[in-house]
Write an enzyme that holds these catalytic residues in place. Structure first.
Site, short mmCIF file in Angstrom:
data_model
loop_
_atom_site.label_atom_id
_atom_site.label_comp_id
_atom_site.label_asym_id
_atom_site.label_seq_id
_atom_site.Cartn_x
_atom_site.Cartn_y
_atom_site.Cartn_z
N ASP A 151 0.80 -1.23 0.00
CA ASP A 151 0.00 0.00 0.00
C ASP A 151 0.83 1.28 0.00
O ASP A 151 0.51 2.24 -0.69
CB ASP A 151 -0.92 0.03 1.22
CG ASP A 151 -2.13 -0.87 1.06
OD1 ASP A 151 -2.49 -1.18 -0.09
OD2 ASP A 151 -2.71 -1.26 2.09
N ARG A 152 1.89 1.32 0.82
CA ARG A 152 2.61 2.57 1.05
C ARG A 152 4.07 2.41 0.65
O ARG A 152 4.79 1.58 1.21
CB ARG A 152 2.49 2.99 2.52
CG ARG A 152 1.06 3.25 2.95
CD ARG A 152 0.94 3.70 4.39
NE ARG A 152 1.40 2.68 5.34
CZ ARG A 152 0.69 1.62 5.71
NH1 ARG A 152 -0.52 1.41 5.19
NH2 ARG A 152 1.16 0.76 6.58
N GLU A 277 -12.80 5.63 8.44
CA GLU A 277 -11.71 5.59 7.47
C GLU A 277 -12.29 5.77 6.07
O GLU A 277 -13.44 5.43 5.82
CB GLU A 277 -10.95 4.25 7.53
CG GLU A 277 -10.11 4.05 8.77
CD GLU A 277 -9.21 2.82 8.67
OE1 GLU A 277 -8.23 2.77 9.42
OE2 GLU A 277 -9.48 1.92 7.85
N GLU A 278 -11.48 6.30 5.17
CA GLU A 278 -11.78 6.33 3.73
C GLU A 278 -13.21 6.79 3.45
O GLU A 278 -13.99 6.12 2.78
CB GLU A 278 -11.52 4.96 3.13
CG GLU A 278 -10.06 4.53 3.27
CD GLU A 278 -9.80 3.10 2.86
OE1 GLU A 278 -8.64 2.79 2.52
OE2 GLU A 278 -10.74 2.28 2.89
N ARG A 293 -15.85 3.95 6.23
CA ARG A 293 -15.49 2.55 6.51
C ARG A 293 -15.16 2.40 7.98
O ARG A 293 -14.36 3.15 8.52
CB ARG A 293 -14.30 2.15 5.64
CG ARG A 293 -13.58 0.87 6.04
CD ARG A 293 -12.38 0.65 5.13
NE ARG A 293 -11.59 -0.52 5.50
CZ ARG A 293 -10.55 -0.99 4.79
NH1 ARG A 293 -10.19 -0.36 3.67
NH2 ARG A 293 -9.89 -2.06 5.19
N ASP A 294 -15.79 1.43 8.64
CA ASP A 294 -15.43 1.05 10.00
C ASP A 294 -14.57 -0.20 9.91
O ASP A 294 -15.07 -1.29 9.63
CB ASP A 294 -16.68 0.79 10.84
CG ASP A 294 -16.36 0.43 12.29
OD1 ASP A 294 -15.25 -0.07 12.56
OD2 ASP A 294 -17.22 0.64 13.16
N GLY A 298 -17.49 -2.66 12.90
CA GLY A 298 -18.82 -2.43 12.34
C GLY A 298 -18.96 -2.99 10.94
O GLY A 298 -18.13 -2.73 10.07
N ASP A 324 -20.87 -3.09 4.39
CA ASP A 324 -19.42 -3.30 4.42
C ASP A 324 -19.07 -4.71 3.94
O ASP A 324 -19.94 -5.52 3.62
CB ASP A 324 -18.90 -3.07 5.84
CG ASP A 324 -17.43 -2.65 5.88
OD1 ASP A 324 -16.77 -2.67 4.83
OD2 ASP A 324 -16.95 -2.31 6.97
N ARG A 368 -14.07 -9.47 -1.82
CA ARG A 368 -14.32 -8.28 -2.63
C ARG A 368 -14.66 -8.70 -4.05
O ARG A 368 -13.88 -8.55 -4.99
CB ARG A 368 -13.11 -7.36 -2.59
CG ARG A 368 -12.85 -6.80 -1.20
CD ARG A 368 -11.58 -5.97 -1.14
NE ARG A 368 -11.37 -5.43 0.21
CZ ARG A 368 -10.36 -4.65 0.56
NH1 ARG A 368 -9.43 -4.31 -0.36
NH2 ARG A 368 -10.24 -4.20 1.80
N TYR A 402 -12.65 -1.42 -3.91
CA TYR A 402 -13.13 -0.18 -3.33
C TYR A 402 -14.26 0.40 -4.20
O TYR A 402 -14.36 0.12 -5.40
CB TYR A 402 -12.00 0.84 -3.25
CG TYR A 402 -11.07 0.69 -2.07
CD1 TYR A 402 -11.00 -0.49 -1.33
CD2 TYR A 402 -10.23 1.74 -1.69
CE1 TYR A 402 -10.14 -0.61 -0.26
CE2 TYR A 402 -9.36 1.63 -0.62
CZ TYR A 402 -9.32 0.45 0.10
OH TYR A 402 -8.47 0.33 1.16
#
EC number: 3.2.1.18
Length: 469
Positions: A151-152, A277-278, A293-294, A298, A324, A368, A402
């Site tokens: 990701d980073r 988030e996001e 987003r939790d 959640g 979610d 996803r 996403y």
């Protein structure tokens, strides 16, 4: 013929050749002069081309028309006064979703120069819509695509290209160095937010029309991150939400008000037991609504709404149609976090219409894959799982990822309302497929109050690629 006669004959021939050459040169000079006179005379009859282009110059949108005069292009300019997007319209009434764009980036990237990307999103000005995306500093089917599941990294950058086009080095515009980002247009200029740096001290760099205007330092030193979708603008101000802190526990969340790239106000949410988030944000009737987003606990989505003074309200979508992933099967909802299968999550969105809500979600409850839009006429406030409309977007047998919201302002559409739209990321490669890379393409839809159709619009690329074998 004696020698004297030969000399006279040769001299006569040379003289004749010289005279002919002189006549030809004089004729050439005359023809050039005549041609130039005709060309000069035609300058009084300019040919007006129908081509019209839009360019951005000196912070003012300029409408340019080319006038073709003697093969030389002169530009006449008529400045269009920039006007801040009002952002105070209500969402347009809709009955379904019409396909808006599909870039087919992975399919084209098997043979073309296409960036390895993730986290694409769409944002529109009053003139155009653009796809923004986070590159990995690599192209598909190339050795540098190896390991791009991460990701980073310092190689990730925010770039943009015209909506519907595959992101390539030839059509993309550099925006910011970033592994987390947002962008939006206030009617005058583009605001971009790019976060980069180490996990324990990242910095968000704000740019307005490409110029650095401000920075925001990580305040909890725990992976400062932002929306991965468009920020929201109204009346010359743009708004975004950032998170700093654990991804699996209580973190810190701030709303920022930004004007011409400068932070003018911020507020930290008082939100114990909430996890944001996001966030996917949009303006609606003079306020900003964000659905997030939790990643902590959640399986339904948290929301926060606020006005231009950053006075806010918070909650969770109450519907038993959970948005979610992962999530349990639909059932009894809650206006607080639904803890069953609540850990982890995926970026998503919803659109609030009074007590009702359009919920976008994966078809699978555990992976996803697939995507669908569901209309729950009481889902914002009621906890049952009944709904009245379901529209298929991607089949459950195909990968998704996403998703997020964007809007088209009346200044773009000519409508008297805010058109709701959304995009879906179609992730391919690692960790689910046998490749050395991770990337994605995207599709987008906009809400309409006319006929629509449910179908499947998958990524469609055949894997593995040559580099993977």
């Amino acid at each position: 013929m004696n020698p004297n006669q030969k000399i006279i004959t040769i001299g006569s021939i040379c003289m004749i050749v010289g005279i002919i050459s002189l006549i030809l040169q004089i004729g050439n000079i005359i023809s050039i002069w005549v041609s130039h006179s005709i060309q000069t005379g035609n300058q009084n009859q300019p040919e007006i081309c129908n081509q019209s282009i839009i360019t951005y110059e000196n912070n003012t949108w300029v409408n340019q028309t080319y006038v073709n005069i003697s093969n030389t292009n002169f530009v006449t300019e008529q400045a269009l006064a920039p006007v801040a997007l009002a952002g105070n319209s209500s969402l347009c009434p809709i009955s379904g979703w019409a396909i808006y764009s599909k870039d087919n980036g992975i399919r084209i990237g098997s043979k073309g120069d296409v960036f390895v990307i993730r986290e694409p999103f769409i944002s529109c000005s009053h003139l155009e819509c653009r796809t923004f995306f986070l590159t990995q500093g690599a192209l598909l089917n190339d050795k540098h695509s190896n390991g791009t599941v991460k990701d980073r990294s310092p190689y990730r950058t925010l770039m943009s290209c015209p909506i519907g086009e595959s992101p390539s080095p030839y059509n993309s515009r550099f925006e910011s160095v970033a592994w987390s980002a947002s962008a939006c247009h206030d009617g005058i200029g583009w605001l971009t937010i790019g976060i980069s740096g180490p996990d324990n001290g990242a910095v968000a760099v704000l740019k307005y029309n490409g110029i650095i205007t401000d920075t925001i330092k990580s305040w909890r030193n725990n992976i400062l991150r932002t929306q991965e979708s468009e920020c929201a603008c109204m009346n010359g101000s743009c708004f975004t939400i950032m998170t700093d802190g654990p991804s699996n526990g209580q973190a810190s969340y701030k709303i920022f008000k930004i004007e011409k790239g400068k932070v003018v106000k911020s507020v930290e949410l008082n939100a114990p037991n909430y996890h944001y988030e996001e966030c996917s944000c949009y303006p609606d009737a003079g306020e900003i609504m964000c659905v997030c987003r939790d990643n902590w606990h959640g399986s339904n989505r948290p929301w926060v709404s606020f006005n231009q003074n950053l006075e806010y309200q918070i909650g969770y979508i109450c519907s038993g149609v959970f948005g979610d992933n992962p999530r349990p099967n639909d059932g009894a909802g809650s206006c607080g976090p639904v803890s069953s299968n609540g850990a982890y999550g995926v970026k998503g969105f919803s659109f609030k219409y009074g007590k009702g809500v359009w919920i976008g979600r994966t078809k699978s409850t555990s992976s996803r894959s697939g995507f669908e839009m569901i209309w729950d006429p009481n889902g914002w406030t009621e906890t049952d799982s009944s709904f009245s409309v379901k529209q298929d977007i991607v089949a459950i047998t195909d990968w998704s990822g996403y998703s997020g919201s964007f809007v088209q302002h009346p200044e773009l559409t000519g409508l008297d309302c805010m058109r709701p739209c959304f995009w879906v990321e179609l992730i391919r490669g690692r960790p689910k497929e046998n490749t050395i890379w991770t990337s994605g393409s995207s599709i987008s839809f906009c809400g309409v109050n006319s006929d629509t159709v449910g179908w499947s619009w998958p990524d469609g690329a055949e894997l593995p690629f040559t580099i993977d074998k």
